[in-house]
Write a protein that holds these residues in place. Sequence first.
Motif, PDB file in Angstrom:
ATOM      1  N   ALA A 187      76.674  58.123  22.420  1.00 41.22           N
ATOM      2  CA  ALA A 187      76.116  56.822  22.793  1.00 41.22           C
ATOM      3  C   ALA A 187      74.863  56.967  23.646  1.00 41.22           C
ATOM      4  O   ALA A 187      74.000  56.085  23.638  1.00 41.22           O
ATOM      5  CB  ALA A 187      77.171  56.002  23.533  1.00 41.22           C
ATOM      6  N   ASN A 188      74.740  58.079  24.376  1.00 41.52           N
ATOM      7  CA  ASN A 188      73.575  58.279  25.252  1.00 41.52           C
ATOM      8  C   ASN A 188      72.483  59.095  24.575  1.00 41.52           C
ATOM      9  O   ASN A 188      71.636  59.677  25.247  1.00 41.52           O
ATOM     10  CB  ASN A 188      74.009  58.985  26.540  1.00 41.52           C
ATOM     11  N   VAL A 189      72.488  59.148  23.258  1.00 43.54           N
ATOM     12  CA  VAL A 189      71.519  59.976  22.538  1.00 43.54           C
ATOM     13  C   VAL A 189      70.086  59.513  22.836  1.00 43.54           C
ATOM     14  O   VAL A 189      69.795  58.319  22.837  1.00 43.54           O
ATOM     15  CB  VAL A 189      71.802  59.936  21.012  1.00 43.54           C
ATOM     16  N   PRO A 190      69.165  60.446  23.126  1.00 41.81           N
ATOM     17  CA  PRO A 190      67.755  60.074  23.288  1.00 41.81           C
ATOM     18  C   PRO A 190      67.062  59.997  21.922  1.00 41.81           C
ATOM     19  O   PRO A 190      67.513  60.607  20.949  1.00 41.81           O
ATOM     20  CB  PRO A 190      67.187  61.201  24.138  1.00 41.81           C
ATOM     21  N   PHE A 191      65.969  59.261  21.889  1.00 43.90           N
ATOM     22  CA  PHE A 191      65.222  59.040  20.653  1.00 43.90           C
ATOM     23  C   PHE A 191      63.788  59.536  20.803  1.00 43.90           C
ATOM     24  O   PHE A 191      63.209  59.487  21.881  1.00 43.90           O
ATOM     25  CB  PHE A 191      65.172  57.552  20.313  1.00 43.90           C
ATOM     26  N   GLN A 243      64.408  48.554  19.008  1.00 44.24           N
ATOM     27  CA  GLN A 243      65.501  48.790  18.059  1.00 44.24           C
ATOM     28  C   GLN A 243      66.597  49.683  18.619  1.00 44.24           C
ATOM     29  O   GLN A 243      67.695  49.739  18.060  1.00 44.24           O
ATOM     30  CB  GLN A 243      64.965  49.441  16.765  1.00 44.24           C
ATOM     31  N   ILE A 244      66.331  50.400  19.699  1.00 43.33           N
ATOM     32  CA  ILE A 244      67.306  51.362  20.194  1.00 43.33           C
ATOM     33  C   ILE A 244      68.203  50.719  21.243  1.00 43.33           C
ATOM     34  O   ILE A 244      67.873  49.658  21.786  1.00 43.33           O
ATOM     35  CB  ILE A 244      66.610  52.619  20.773  1.00 43.33           C
ATOM     36  N   PRO A 245      69.354  51.324  21.534  1.00 43.14           N
ATOM     37  CA  PRO A 245      70.268  50.733  22.515  1.00 43.14           C
ATOM     38  C   PRO A 245      69.606  50.552  23.881  1.00 43.14           C
ATOM     39  O   PRO A 245      68.784  51.375  24.299  1.00 43.14           O
ATOM     40  CB  PRO A 245      71.409  51.757  22.594  1.00 43.14           C
ATOM     41  N   ARG A 246      69.965  49.468  24.552  1.00 46.71           N
ATOM     42  CA  ARG A 246      69.398  49.195  25.870  1.00 46.71           C
ATOM     43  C   ARG A 246      69.671  50.369  26.815  1.00 46.71           C
ATOM     44  O   ARG A 246      70.784  50.860  26.912  1.00 46.71           O
ATOM     45  CB  ARG A 246      70.024  47.919  26.452  1.00 46.71           C
ATOM     46  N   GLY A 247      68.621  50.813  27.491  1.00 49.40           N
ATOM     47  CA  GLY A 247      68.756  51.899  28.449  1.00 49.40           C
ATOM     48  C   GLY A 247      68.606  53.287  27.867  1.00 49.40           C
ATOM     49  O   GLY A 247      68.600  54.267  28.614  1.00 49.40           O
ATOM     50  N   ALA A 248      68.495  53.414  26.543  1.00 54.53           N
ATOM     51  CA  ALA A 248      68.348  54.733  25.928  1.00 54.53           C
ATOM     52  C   ALA A 248      67.008  55.363  26.321  1.00 54.53           C
ATOM     53  O   ALA A 248      65.983  54.679  26.388  1.00 54.53           O
ATOM     54  CB  ALA A 248      68.445  54.626  24.414  1.00 54.53           C
ATOM     55  N   LYS A 249      67.018  56.659  26.575  1.00 50.57           N
ATOM     56  CA  LYS A 249      65.777  57.367  26.872  1.00 50.57           C
ATOM     57  C   LYS A 249      65.013  57.605  25.577  1.00 50.57           C
ATOM     58  O   LYS A 249      65.608  57.885  24.533  1.00 50.57           O
ATOM     59  CB  LYS A 249      66.067  58.704  27.555  1.00 50.57           C
ATOM     60  N   TRP A 250      63.702  57.487  25.640  1.00 50.00           N
ATOM     61  CA  TRP A 250      62.921  57.656  24.420  1.00 50.00           C
ATOM     62  C   TRP A 250      61.564  58.280  24.720  1.00 50.00           C
ATOM     63  O   TRP A 250      61.042  58.185  25.824  1.00 50.00           O
ATOM     64  CB  TRP A 250      62.744  56.337  23.685  1.00 50.00           C
ATOM     65  N   THR A 251      61.039  58.914  23.692  1.00 48.22           N
ATOM     66  CA  THR A 251      59.714  59.521  23.719  1.00 48.22           C
ATOM     67  C   THR A 251      58.959  59.002  22.514  1.00 48.22           C
ATOM     68  O   THR A 251      59.480  59.002  21.398  1.00 48.22           O
ATOM     69  CB  THR A 251      59.817  61.056  23.647  1.00 48.22           C
ATOM     70  N   GLY A 252      57.741  58.564  22.725  1.00 54.30           N
ATOM     71  CA  GLY A 252      56.906  58.130  21.612  1.00 54.30           C
ATOM     72  C   GLY A 252      55.696  59.034  21.489  1.00 54.30           C
ATOM     73  O   GLY A 252      55.058  59.357  22.493  1.00 54.30           O
ATOM     74  N   PHE A 253      55.389  59.463  20.266  1.00 52.95           N
ATOM     75  CA  PHE A 253      54.215  60.325  20.114  1.00 52.95           C
ATOM     76  C   PHE A 253      53.563  60.100  18.756  1.00 52.95           C
ATOM     77  O   PHE A 253      54.192  59.648  17.806  1.00 52.95           O
ATOM     78  CB  PHE A 253      54.570  61.797  20.325  1.00 52.95           C
ATOM     79  N   GLY A 254      52.276  60.417  18.712  1.00 57.67           N
ATOM     80  CA  GLY A 254      51.523  60.301  17.477  1.00 57.67           C
ATOM     81  C   GLY A 254      51.107  61.666  16.977  1.00 57.67           C
ATOM     82  O   GLY A 254      50.999  62.630  17.740  1.00 57.67           O
ATOM     83  N   VAL A 255      50.874  61.752  15.675  1.00 54.42           N
ATOM     84  CA  VAL A 255      50.436  63.013  15.091  1.00 54.42           C
ATOM     85  C   VAL A 255      48.926  63.012  14.929  1.00 54.42           C
ATOM     86  O   VAL A 255      48.289  61.969  14.820  1.00 54.42           O
ATOM     87  CB  VAL A 255      51.124  63.268  13.733  1.00 54.42           C
ATOM     88  N   SER A 256      48.356  64.205  14.957  1.00 52.69           N
ATOM     89  CA  SER A 256      46.935  64.421  14.746  1.00 52.69           C
ATOM     90  C   SER A 256      46.106  63.636  15.775  1.00 52.69           C
ATOM     91  O   SER A 256      46.366  63.698  16.967  1.00 52.69           O
ATOM     92  CB  SER A 256      46.561  64.056  13.303  1.00 52.69           C
ATOM     93  N   ALA A 315      53.104  55.331  25.167  1.00 53.86           N
ATOM     94  CA  ALA A 315      54.518  55.521  25.503  1.00 53.86           C
ATOM     95  C   ALA A 315      54.738  55.379  27.002  1.00 53.86           C
ATOM     96  O   ALA A 315      55.710  54.745  27.446  1.00 53.86           O
ATOM     97  CB  ALA A 315      54.989  56.895  25.021  1.00 53.86           C
ATOM     98  N   VAL A 316      53.855  55.961  27.793  1.00 61.61           N
ATOM     99  CA  VAL A 316      53.992  55.855  29.250  1.00 61.61           C
ATOM    100  C   VAL A 316      53.878  54.399  29.692  1.00 61.61           C
ATOM    101  O   VAL A 316      54.661  53.926  30.520  1.00 61.61           O
ATOM    102  CB  VAL A 316      52.932  56.733  29.949  1.00 61.61           C
ATOM    103  N   LEU A 317      52.919  53.674  29.147  1.00 63.74           N
ATOM    104  CA  LEU A 317      52.726  52.269  29.510  1.00 63.74           C
ATOM    105  C   LEU A 317      53.934  51.411  29.163  1.00 63.74           C
ATOM    106  O   LEU A 317      54.222  50.417  29.842  1.00 63.74           O
ATOM    107  CB  LEU A 317      51.476  51.713  28.818  1.00 63.74           C
ATOM    108  N   LEU A 318      54.659  51.796  28.118  1.00 64.63           N
ATOM    109  CA  LEU A 318      55.813  51.014  27.668  1.00 64.63           C
ATOM    110  C   LEU A 318      57.128  51.493  28.282  1.00 64.63           C
ATOM    111  O   LEU A 318      58.194  51.015  27.909  1.00 64.63           O
ATOM    112  CB  LEU A 318      55.909  51.043  26.143  1.00 64.63           C
ATOM    113  N   GLY A 319      57.040  52.444  29.222  1.00 62.76           N
ATOM    114  CA  GLY A 319      58.242  52.890  29.915  1.00 62.76           C
ATOM    115  C   GLY A 319      58.947  54.069  29.273  1.00 62.76           C
ATOM    116  O   GLY A 319      60.088  54.381  29.635  1.00 62.76           O
ATOM    117  N   GLY A 320      58.273  54.723  28.343  1.00 62.33           N
ATOM    118  CA  GLY A 320      58.882  55.869  27.672  1.00 62.33           C
ATOM    119  C   GLY A 320      58.389  57.186  28.236  1.00 62.33           C
ATOM    120  O   GLY A 320      57.823  57.255  29.329  1.00 62.33           O
ATOM    121  N   ASN A 321      58.601  58.240  27.468  1.00 58.82           N
ATOM    122  CA  ASN A 321      58.236  59.584  27.878  1.00 58.82           C
ATOM    123  C   ASN A 321      57.231  60.168  26.896  1.00 58.82           C
ATOM    124  O   ASN A 321      56.952  59.588  25.849  1.00 58.82           O
ATOM    125  CB  ASN A 321      59.501  60.434  27.989  1.00 58.82           C
ATOM    126  N   MET A 322      56.687  61.314  27.237  1.00 58.97           N
ATOM    127  CA  MET A 322      55.515  61.857  26.542  1.00 58.97           C
ATOM    128  C   MET A 322      55.844  63.153  25.816  1.00 58.97           C
ATOM    129  O   MET A 322      56.599  63.981  26.314  1.00 58.97           O
ATOM    130  CB  MET A 322      54.401  62.116  27.568  1.00 58.97           C
TER     131      MET A 322
END
Length: 290
Positions: free
Chosen positions: A182-186, A209-222, A232-239
């Motif tokens: 249940a605590n899986v990061p995305f 779309q992910i469960p409330r409170g889930a840790k997440w990282t957003g990144f782009g390619v190239s 990602a940082v601005l939206l509260g995620g990780n890098m």
Amino acid sequence: MADKVFITCAVTGSSPVPDHPNFPKSCEHVAAEALAAAEAGASIIHIHVREDNGDQSTELDHYRRVVNAIRAKNTDVILNVTTGPGCTWKQSDEDPSVCGPGTLMFTAEKRLEHILDLKPDMCTLDICTMQLWGGVAINLDPMITKMGHMIQDAGVLPEIECFEAGDFVFADDLIAKGAIPANVPFSFVLGTKYGLPATTEAMIYSKNQIPRGAKWTGFGVSRHSFPMAAQAVLLGGNMRVGFEDTIYLRRGRKAADNSELVRWGVEIIDHLGRDVATPGETRQMLGLRE
């Protein structure tokens, strides 16, 4: 700690080797780049392995050499090892009902051989079925369910990599039946040709779309790497940064190595008013053992 951001560095990947004189291929070079990235501020190192000529490797000995070399000098950094190789299907030109050259399809046991042997802190778990890597990535429910249980039984935390919108629905189903915790990061992979686009709207959609409170990282390619890292940082995620995703700091300017990409990431986080998490703080954020 709530305002802190952890950085993942993906040091080499498995795509064709780009035009860069310091791109890591050998096990020793991959480990050295990982250690330097950790010194620069990365809490998590995402690991692929290659043959000395740069070709993708799936050899257990290569994973052992990289992981053991890192652990010999740094026991704090979090190791997140890939399970991606072994899900690529390419169609035969002569008979579309059979696979063609370049197909690499493994059993769950083979895809997880190195995870069960080394028991790293984390491993990625791709759950997409889509056009990818010049073929089709196939990750069907029976395979992913089996892998998810095997990963958990090994005491390893999976990180779900989402490439397209349907992956979030699949992840919900996997969580509901206990195939992933249940605590899986995305991780949101933005900018692949047939997947989620590298846009603010796509990252907001993914976050929602992910469960409330889930840790997440957003990144782009190239070319999307640092714009999406900042988003990602601005939206509260990780890098996430690293040579797997790009060899450039900005258009026309190559990074000297992975650690320079990490240092740019640290500066972005600082300029946006957040703080970089240490490996120990990241372990607490993800619920990992100390």
